[in-house]
Scaffold this motif. Structure first.
Motif, PDB file in Angstrom:
ATOM      1  N   VAL A 169      40.540  47.601  51.444  1.00 41.05           N
ATOM      2  CA  VAL A 169      41.216  46.326  51.724  1.00 41.05           C
ATOM      3  C   VAL A 169      41.119  45.400  50.513  1.00 41.05           C
ATOM      4  O   VAL A 169      42.116  44.804  50.080  1.00 41.05           O
ATOM      5  CB  VAL A 169      40.598  45.641  52.968  1.00 41.05           C
ATOM      6  N   LYS A 170      39.929  45.304  49.959  1.00 42.58           N
ATOM      7  CA  LYS A 170      39.707  44.411  48.819  1.00 42.58           C
ATOM      8  C   LYS A 170      40.535  44.825  47.607  1.00 42.58           C
ATOM      9  O   LYS A 170      41.094  43.970  46.896  1.00 42.58           O
ATOM     10  CB  LYS A 170      38.214  44.412  48.454  1.00 42.58           C
ATOM     11  N   ALA A 171      40.649  46.136  47.366  1.00 39.22           N
ATOM     12  CA  ALA A 171      41.391  46.632  46.206  1.00 39.22           C
ATOM     13  C   ALA A 171      42.864  46.257  46.297  1.00 39.22           C
ATOM     14  O   ALA A 171      43.470  45.785  45.322  1.00 39.22           O
ATOM     15  CB  ALA A 171      41.235  48.149  46.092  1.00 39.22           C
ATOM     16  N   VAL A 172      43.460  46.451  47.464  1.00 36.58           N
ATOM     17  CA  VAL A 172      44.873  46.121  47.653  1.00 36.58           C
ATOM     18  C   VAL A 172      45.082  44.611  47.551  1.00 36.58           C
ATOM     19  O   VAL A 172      46.012  44.140  46.873  1.00 36.58           O
ATOM     20  CB  VAL A 172      45.389  46.644  49.007  1.00 36.58           C
ATOM     21  N   GLU A 173      44.226  43.847  48.203  1.00 40.40           N
ATOM     22  CA  GLU A 173      44.362  42.391  48.158  1.00 40.40           C
ATOM     23  C   GLU A 173      44.248  41.867  46.723  1.00 40.40           C
ATOM     24  O   GLU A 173      44.994  40.961  46.328  1.00 40.40           O
ATOM     25  CB  GLU A 173      43.299  41.744  49.042  1.00 40.40           C
ATOM     26  N   ALA A 174      43.343  42.442  45.947  1.00 36.79           N
ATOM     27  CA  ALA A 174      43.159  41.996  44.560  1.00 36.79           C
ATOM     28  C   ALA A 174      44.413  42.279  43.728  1.00 36.79           C
ATOM     29  O   ALA A 174      44.840  41.441  42.922  1.00 36.79           O
ATOM     30  CB  ALA A 174      41.942  42.685  43.947  1.00 36.79           C
ATOM     31  N   LEU A 175      45.013  43.453  43.929  1.00 34.06           N
ATOM     32  CA  LEU A 175      46.254  43.769  43.203  1.00 34.06           C
ATOM     33  C   LEU A 175      47.360  42.790  43.584  1.00 34.06           C
ATOM     34  O   LEU A 175      48.103  42.314  42.720  1.00 34.06           O
ATOM     35  CB  LEU A 175      46.702  45.195  43.514  1.00 34.06           C
ATOM     36  N   LEU A 176      47.453  42.473  44.858  1.00 31.12           N
ATOM     37  CA  LEU A 176      48.504  41.565  45.321  1.00 31.12           C
ATOM     38  C   LEU A 176      48.264  40.123  44.859  1.00 31.12           C
ATOM     39  O   LEU A 176      49.188  39.305  44.854  1.00 31.12           O
ATOM     40  CB  LEU A 176      48.611  41.611  46.843  1.00 31.12           C
ATOM     41  N   GLU A 177      47.024  39.842  44.468  1.00 34.73           N
ATOM     42  CA  GLU A 177      46.704  38.521  43.922  1.00 34.73           C
ATOM     43  C   GLU A 177      46.942  38.455  42.410  1.00 34.73           C
ATOM     44  O   GLU A 177      46.682  37.430  41.773  1.00 34.73           O
ATOM     45  CB  GLU A 177      45.243  38.173  44.228  1.00 34.73           C
ATOM     46  N   GLY A 178      47.434  39.560  41.843  1.00 38.39           N
ATOM     47  CA  GLY A 178      47.740  39.589  40.419  1.00 38.39           C
ATOM     48  C   GLY A 178      46.572  39.994  39.544  1.00 38.39           C
ATOM     49  O   GLY A 178      46.639  39.874  38.318  1.00 38.39           O
ATOM     50  N   LYS A 179      45.510  40.488  40.143  1.00 35.76           N
ATOM     51  CA  LYS A 179      44.335  40.906  39.373  1.00 35.76           C
ATOM     52  C   LYS A 179      44.486  42.350  38.917  1.00 35.76           C
ATOM     53  O   LYS A 179      45.216  43.143  39.540  1.00 35.76           O
ATOM     54  CB  LYS A 179      43.065  40.740  40.208  1.00 35.76           C
ATOM     55  N   THR A 180      43.796  42.699  37.853  1.00 29.60           N
ATOM     56  CA  THR A 180      43.877  44.060  37.339  1.00 29.60           C
ATOM     57  C   THR A 180      42.638  44.411  36.533  1.00 29.60           C
ATOM     58  O   THR A 180      41.845  43.532  36.164  1.00 29.60           O
ATOM     59  CB  THR A 180      45.130  44.239  36.460  1.00 29.60           C
ATOM     60  N   SER A 181      42.473  45.716  36.287  1.00 27.36           N
ATOM     61  CA  SER A 181      41.369  46.245  35.480  1.00 27.36           C
ATOM     62  C   SER A 181      40.006  45.844  36.039  1.00 27.36           C
ATOM     63  O   SER A 181      39.068  45.565  35.291  1.00 27.36           O
ATOM     64  CB  SER A 181      41.479  45.779  34.018  1.00 27.36           C
ATOM     65  N   LEU A 182      39.902  45.834  37.359  1.00 26.53           N
ATOM     66  CA  LEU A 182      38.657  45.473  38.024  1.00 26.53           C
ATOM     67  C   LEU A 182      38.215  46.596  38.956  1.00 26.53           C
ATOM     68  O   LEU A 182      39.033  47.382  39.435  1.00 26.53           O
ATOM     69  CB  LEU A 182      38.830  44.187  38.834  1.00 26.53           C
ATOM     70  N   MET A 183      36.930  46.667  39.217  1.00 29.04           N
ATOM     71  CA  MET A 183      36.381  47.616  40.174  1.00 29.04           C
ATOM     72  C   MET A 183      35.771  46.861  41.335  1.00 29.04           C
ATOM     73  O   MET A 183      35.070  45.866  41.148  1.00 29.04           O
ATOM     74  CB  MET A 183      35.294  48.482  39.521  1.00 29.04           C
ATOM     75  N   VAL A 184      36.047  47.332  42.538  1.00 32.66           N
ATOM     76  CA  VAL A 184      35.457  46.728  43.728  1.00 32.66           C
ATOM     77  C   VAL A 184      34.031  47.269  43.888  1.00 32.66           C
ATOM     78  O   VAL A 184      33.812  48.477  43.828  1.00 32.66           O
ATOM     79  CB  VAL A 184      36.273  47.058  44.993  1.00 32.66           C
ATOM     80  N   GLY A 185      33.081  46.370  44.073  1.00 28.73           N
ATOM     81  CA  GLY A 185      31.698  46.785  44.287  1.00 28.73           C
ATOM     82  C   GLY A 185      31.081  45.992  45.422  1.00 28.73           C
ATOM     83  O   GLY A 185      31.731  45.122  46.018  1.00 28.73           O
ATOM     84  N   VAL A 186      29.833  46.306  45.734  1.00 27.82           N
ATOM     85  CA  VAL A 186      29.126  45.576  46.781  1.00 27.82           C
ATOM     86  C   VAL A 186      27.751  45.168  46.261  1.00 27.82           C
ATOM     87  O   VAL A 186      27.063  45.952  45.599  1.00 27.82           O
ATOM     88  CB  VAL A 186      28.997  46.422  48.076  1.00 27.82           C
TER      89      VAL A 186
END
Length: 328
Positions: free
Chosen positions: A278-295
């Motif tokens: 969920v976080k990965a898709v939301e981040a892309l739709l927010e215009g973010k890129t070249s990031l890794m989702v972590g916890v």
């Protein structure tokens, strides 16, 4: 900044790990929820170059959350290491209308994604999937928890045999560069000694520990060895060394190997994968890129992929201290 992404591609790359299917499912269903298209890319970067794409909707990922491995498959791809290969991949993505990618894999997969992003300014988001837990920027990677449970279960079974025959078992687990699996599984399974790459304590310490165990009345012992441990050239050399210096022990070796990667993902890995997708898709739709989702501290965070690749994970020093006390 809002993005103009209308179609997201998702693929798995590198070694498989439990939880990858749950992450695929999450990405696909989040896209469906956001009313954007999602395309599954088969066989990682190889499929990217060959245009091995398949549209995916919410129903196409039914009943995969509980499955190990990856329904999208994984493959090595030397061609993607070349500028020509990446140019072909970019053309295939453009032809399909894919304008964002979610990459599920380890540091090798992320390295390829980062290069591709820099060359073509193509939006990329990473989800860490590897049982070794060796990626900087997240406390846990997908598959680590499941692998630990698999290893502990195997050690419990081996201990039954060790106790029945008064034997010493060296159990080798995965971890070429890091000892996360060995340390955690060793503490969880009550191992008498844990050998990891980060703590090269020498063969003499191992012998002294085994002598103490024998003297204290233990008739059997379990020693957990990460495959990257530097105490010997390999676990079989360790066996020979102990047999030579402590002939009182009947020594056996068990290499757990790829069984650590397989099996149904634990509840923790399924939930974490769902959250990360969920976080990965939301981040892309927010215009973010070249990031890794972590916890971290049970909160999802975003780390630059470049930092995730170059950074180094650290073992829990408190857990090392606990293991020293527990193996006394």
């Amino acid at each position: 900044m809002k993005s103009t992404i209308k179609k997201i591609g998702v693929f798995t790359s590198g070694g498989d790990s439990p939880g990858m299917n749950a992450a695929i499912r999450s990405v696909v269903r989040t896209c469906a929820y956001m009313k954007i298209e999602c395309v599954g890319i088969y066989r990682g970067y190889q499929g990217l170059i060959e245009g091995d794409f398949k549209p995916m909707d919410a129903r196409s990922v039914n009943n995969i959350i509980n499955k190990g491995g990856t329904i999208l498959k994984s493959a090595r791809c030397d061609e993607f290491r070349t500028p020509e290969g990446r140019a072909t991949a970019h053309e295939k993505l453009k032809a399909e209308g894919i304008d964002g990618l979610v990459v599920i894999g380890g540091d090798g997969s992320f390295t390829g994604a980062l290069i591709f992003n820099k060359e073509y300014n193509f939006p990329i988001m990473g989800i860490p999937g590897t049982i070794d837990n060796d990626i900087f920027g997240t406390t846990f990677t997908l598959g680590f928890d499941t692998a630990l449970n698999t290893v502990v279960d195997a050690i419990d079974k081996i201990r039954d045999t060790a106790s029945s025959h008064n034997r010493l078992f060296f159990v080798e687990v995965m971890g070429r560069d890091v000892g996360h699996i060995a340390l955690n599984a060793g503490v969880g399974a009550g191992a008498e000694e844990i050998l990891i790459p980060e703590e090269d304590r020498g063969l003499e310490r191992l012998l002294e520990s085994l002598k103490r165990s024998k003297k204290s009345g233990k008739s059997s012992s379990i020693v957990i060895v990460a495959e990257g441990d530097k105490s010997g050239k390999n676990v079989f050399e360790l066996k020979e060394y102990v047999e030579e210096h402590l002939p009182i022990y009947d020594v056996r070796v068990s290499v757990l190997g790829h069984m650590q990667r397989g099996g149904s993902p634990s509840c923790y890995d399924r939930v974490l994968a769902s959250r990360m997708g969920v976080k990965a898709v939301e981040a892309l739709l927010e215009g973010k890129t070249s990031l890794m989702v972590g916890v971290r501290d049970n909160e999802l965070i975003l780390t630059p992929i470049e930092k995730a690749i170059k950074g180094h994970t650290k073992l829990d020093k408190e857990l090392i201290r606990v293991s020293d006390i527990m193996t006394t």
